[in-house]
Design a protein around this motif. Sequence first.
Motif, PDB file in Angstrom:
ATOM      1  N   PHE A 221      35.651  50.025  68.408  1.00  0.00           N
ATOM      2  CA  PHE A 221      36.890  49.207  67.653  1.00  0.00           C
ATOM      3  C   PHE A 221      37.674  49.968  66.791  1.00  0.00           C
ATOM      4  O   PHE A 221      37.656  50.112  65.362  1.00  0.00           O
ATOM      5  CB  PHE A 221      36.197  48.232  66.557  1.00  0.00           C
ATOM      6  N   PRO A 222      38.483  51.090  67.257  1.00  0.00           N
ATOM      7  CA  PRO A 222      39.071  52.044  66.482  1.00  0.00           C
ATOM      8  C   PRO A 222      40.092  51.381  65.656  1.00  0.00           C
ATOM      9  O   PRO A 222      40.530  52.098  64.788  1.00  0.00           O
ATOM     10  CB  PRO A 222      39.964  52.940  67.499  1.00  0.00           C
ATOM     11  N   ALA A 223      40.702  50.201  66.013  1.00  0.00           N
ATOM     12  CA  ALA A 223      41.702  49.680  65.045  1.00  0.00           C
ATOM     13  C   ALA A 223      40.920  48.842  63.903  1.00  0.00           C
ATOM     14  O   ALA A 223      41.790  48.093  63.145  1.00  0.00           O
ATOM     15  CB  ALA A 223      42.434  48.554  65.856  1.00  0.00           C
ATOM     16  N   LEU A 224      39.715  48.893  63.787  1.00  0.00           N
ATOM     17  CA  LEU A 224      39.161  48.315  62.482  1.00  0.00           C
ATOM     18  C   LEU A 224      39.467  48.864  61.304  1.00  0.00           C
ATOM     19  O   LEU A 224      39.416  50.058  61.173  1.00  0.00           O
ATOM     20  CB  LEU A 224      37.613  48.317  62.847  1.00  0.00           C
ATOM     21  N   GLY A 225      40.288  48.076  60.375  1.00  0.00           N
ATOM     22  CA  GLY A 225      40.917  48.586  59.097  1.00  0.00           C
ATOM     23  C   GLY A 225      40.050  47.985  57.946  1.00  0.00           C
ATOM     24  O   GLY A 225      38.843  48.064  57.850  1.00  0.00           O
ATOM     25  N   ALA A 226      40.927  47.519  56.969  1.00  0.00           N
ATOM     26  CA  ALA A 226      40.286  47.191  55.632  1.00  0.00           C
ATOM     27  C   ALA A 226      39.321  45.963  56.022  1.00  0.00           C
ATOM     28  O   ALA A 226      39.649  45.146  56.746  1.00  0.00           O
ATOM     29  CB  ALA A 226      41.366  46.922  54.600  1.00  0.00           C
ATOM     30  N   ARG A 227      38.386  45.788  55.026  1.00  0.00           N
ATOM     31  CA  ARG A 227      37.358  44.753  55.026  1.00  0.00           C
ATOM     32  C   ARG A 227      38.461  43.304  54.963  1.00  0.00           C
ATOM     33  O   ARG A 227      38.047  42.251  55.435  1.00  0.00           O
ATOM     34  CB  ARG A 227      36.395  44.780  54.132  1.00  0.00           C
ATOM     35  N   SER A 228      39.171  43.451  53.794  1.00  0.00           N
ATOM     36  CA  SER A 228      40.028  42.124  53.669  1.00  0.00           C
ATOM     37  C   SER A 228      41.013  41.640  54.716  1.00  0.00           C
ATOM     38  O   SER A 228      40.908  40.556  55.078  1.00  0.00           O
ATOM     39  CB  SER A 228      40.870  42.477  52.218  1.00  0.00           C
ATOM     40  N   SER A 229      41.456  42.611  55.597  1.00  0.00           N
ATOM     41  CA  SER A 229      41.892  42.155  56.754  1.00  0.00           C
ATOM     42  C   SER A 229      41.228  41.427  57.934  1.00  0.00           C
ATOM     43  O   SER A 229      41.562  40.525  58.347  1.00  0.00           O
ATOM     44  CB  SER A 229      42.689  43.338  57.241  1.00  0.00           C
ATOM     45  N   PHE A 230      40.042  41.935  58.046  1.00  0.00           N
ATOM     46  CA  PHE A 230      39.087  41.578  58.855  1.00  0.00           C
ATOM     47  C   PHE A 230      38.616  40.106  58.370  1.00  0.00           C
ATOM     48  O   PHE A 230      38.750  39.150  59.299  1.00  0.00           O
ATOM     49  CB  PHE A 230      37.716  42.443  59.046  1.00  0.00           C
ATOM     50  N   VAL A 231      38.568  39.962  57.129  1.00  0.00           N
ATOM     51  CA  VAL A 231      37.978  38.646  56.573  1.00  0.00           C
ATOM     52  C   VAL A 231      39.093  37.708  56.853  1.00  0.00           C
ATOM     53  O   VAL A 231      38.868  36.352  57.282  1.00  0.00           O
ATOM     54  CB  VAL A 231      37.409  38.810  55.184  1.00  0.00           C
ATOM     55  N   ARG A 232      40.257  37.915  56.541  1.00  0.00           N
ATOM     56  CA  ARG A 232      41.411  37.202  56.590  1.00  0.00           C
ATOM     57  C   ARG A 232      41.764  36.623  58.079  1.00  0.00           C
ATOM     58  O   ARG A 232      41.750  35.500  58.353  1.00  0.00           O
ATOM     59  CB  ARG A 232      42.553  37.786  56.023  1.00  0.00           C
ATOM     60  N   GLN A 233      41.586  37.690  58.933  1.00  0.00           N
ATOM     61  CA  GLN A 233      41.693  37.205  60.477  1.00  0.00           C
ATOM     62  C   GLN A 233      40.789  36.595  60.932  1.00  0.00           C
ATOM     63  O   GLN A 233      40.942  35.609  61.895  1.00  0.00           O
ATOM     64  CB  GLN A 233      41.987  38.619  61.068  1.00  0.00           C
ATOM     65  N   SER A 234      39.431  36.717  60.493  1.00  0.00           N
ATOM     66  CA  SER A 234      38.494  35.772  60.896  1.00  0.00           C
ATOM     67  C   SER A 234      38.641  34.318  60.617  1.00  0.00           C
ATOM     68  O   SER A 234      38.236  33.525  61.363  1.00  0.00           O
ATOM     69  CB  SER A 234      37.091  36.460  60.619  1.00  0.00           C
ATOM     70  N   ALA A 235      38.893  34.334  59.327  1.00  0.00           N
ATOM     71  CA  ALA A 235      39.071  32.890  58.764  1.00  0.00           C
ATOM     72  C   ALA A 235      40.309  31.953  59.517  1.00  0.00           C
ATOM     73  O   ALA A 235      40.178  30.843  59.739  1.00  0.00           O
ATOM     74  CB  ALA A 235      39.488  32.652  57.321  1.00  0.00           C
ATOM     75  N   HIS A 236      41.144  32.834  59.640  1.00  0.00           N
ATOM     76  CA  HIS A 236      42.271  32.237  60.341  1.00  0.00           C
ATOM     77  C   HIS A 236      41.972  31.654  61.862  1.00  0.00           C
ATOM     78  O   HIS A 236      42.717  30.927  62.472  1.00  0.00           O
ATOM     79  CB  HIS A 236      43.555  32.973  60.757  1.00  0.00           C
ATOM     80  N   LEU A 237      41.007  32.326  62.532  1.00  0.00           N
ATOM     81  CA  LEU A 237      40.387  31.787  63.821  1.00  0.00           C
ATOM     82  C   LEU A 237      39.509  30.766  64.060  1.00  0.00           C
ATOM     83  O   LEU A 237      38.887  30.625  65.102  1.00  0.00           O
ATOM     84  CB  LEU A 237      39.945  33.154  64.634  1.00  0.00           C
ATOM     85  N   TRP A 238      39.428  30.004  62.900  1.00  0.00           N
ATOM     86  CA  TRP A 238      38.444  29.031  62.854  1.00  0.00           C
ATOM     87  C   TRP A 238      38.579  27.964  64.129  1.00  0.00           C
ATOM     88  O   TRP A 238      37.840  27.399  64.816  1.00  0.00           O
ATOM     89  CB  TRP A 238      38.416  28.214  61.543  1.00  0.00           C
ATOM     90  N   ALA A 239      39.808  27.563  64.444  1.00  0.00           N
ATOM     91  CA  ALA A 239      40.268  26.527  65.485  1.00  0.00           C
ATOM     92  C   ALA A 239      40.132  27.177  66.861  1.00  0.00           C
ATOM     93  O   ALA A 239      39.419  26.489  67.598  1.00  0.00           O
ATOM     94  CB  ALA A 239      41.724  26.306  65.174  1.00  0.00           C
ATOM     95  N   VAL A 240      40.169  28.490  67.025  1.00  0.00           N
ATOM     96  CA  VAL A 240      39.935  29.261  68.236  1.00  0.00           C
ATOM     97  C   VAL A 240      38.353  29.207  68.535  1.00  0.00           C
ATOM     98  O   VAL A 240      38.057  29.082  69.468  1.00  0.00           O
ATOM     99  CB  VAL A 240      40.631  30.516  68.226  1.00  0.00           C
ATOM    100  N   LYS A 241      37.756  29.270  67.484  1.00  0.00           N
ATOM    101  CA  LYS A 241      36.206  29.591  67.637  1.00  0.00           C
ATOM    102  C   LYS A 241      35.875  28.110  68.181  1.00  0.00           C
ATOM    103  O   LYS A 241      34.718  28.017  68.739  1.00  0.00           O
ATOM    104  CB  LYS A 241      35.568  29.742  66.423  1.00  0.00           C
ATOM    105  N   GLN A 242      36.272  27.119  67.710  1.00  0.00           N
ATOM    106  CA  GLN A 242      35.831  25.449  68.111  1.00  0.00           C
ATOM    107  C   GLN A 242      36.207  25.428  69.563  1.00  0.00           C
ATOM    108  O   GLN A 242      35.287  24.870  70.331  1.00  0.00           O
ATOM    109  CB  GLN A 242      36.569  24.660  67.127  1.00  0.00           C
TER     110      GLN A 242
END
Length: 293
Positions: free
Chosen positions: A67-88
């Motif tokens: 995962f070479p594009a893995l950046g800051a933790r805050s970016s990962f957490v924010r992007q993960s939360a935005h995908l809640w509907a996609v997870k569903q």
Amino acid sequence: EDFIIHAYCQICAAYAAVVHSPLRRRGFAPALSDEEVLTMEFVGAYLGLHQDQQIWAYFRRHWQPWFPALGARSSFVRQSAHLWAVKQCIQRHWVSRLQSSQRPVHLVDGFPVPVCHFKRAHASEVFAGQATYGFCASKAQTYYGFKAMLLTSDEGVIEDIALLAANVDEREALRDMDLSRISGMLLGDKGFISPILHQELASQGIDLQTPLRCNMTETRPHGFTRWLTKTRRRVETVIGQLADRFAIEQHRARDLWHLVSRLYRKVAAHTLCVLLNRQLGRPLLQLDGLVSV
């Protein structure tokens, strides 16, 4: 390595099936793709990493070249939360692939989702105006938070999950769930006993069956009641897996947005493992041993 690859392939196929238009209409696309974020989430949930920081740190330490594009933790957490509907949507796509809605028997049960320790509930500002006090009969304790209603097939495939206030009656919660995709027999516990609810579900082609209370007369065959009790344990097994392996009751969320996102992460990760077990010819709910070193 094989588990991450298989999970990533399943997620990419499901993502392409449920996302038909760009999720972001302006701004730059994230460096880490949505499929990579979901792979990290679902794999991390199976491995017992229950917090966003733990998942990010694990892949940062052990799988950075993948995962070479893995950046800051805050970016990962924010992007993960935005995908809640996609997870569903992805979880429901896998459910349709497993064809669990076509099963003749379905199970329903609830479990507590506390948001803080009971002793701190009176002074807590977390989920103010949303969380309420509820009572969990299986644990014989009062808690502060929400109640989750789980609908599964008789094989243990999670078909739907609903989040409600902790003081909502289970019978009312069942009315709010989308049962249009199922038919046949629905097994619940004694909390779902209601002649009116039974008639309402019967009009939808659903036969609600529950154990009876001690002061009620049993007219059904003894073999049927034994089968009912034995079959109902399957949903309790699923709830136990969500609580033990996926720590669904320990979400550490402080707002409804992150809470829903993390609930769907754990439910989707469980469904992914069931799907992989089906492909490997293993028992669907045998999560131990799915990944071996």
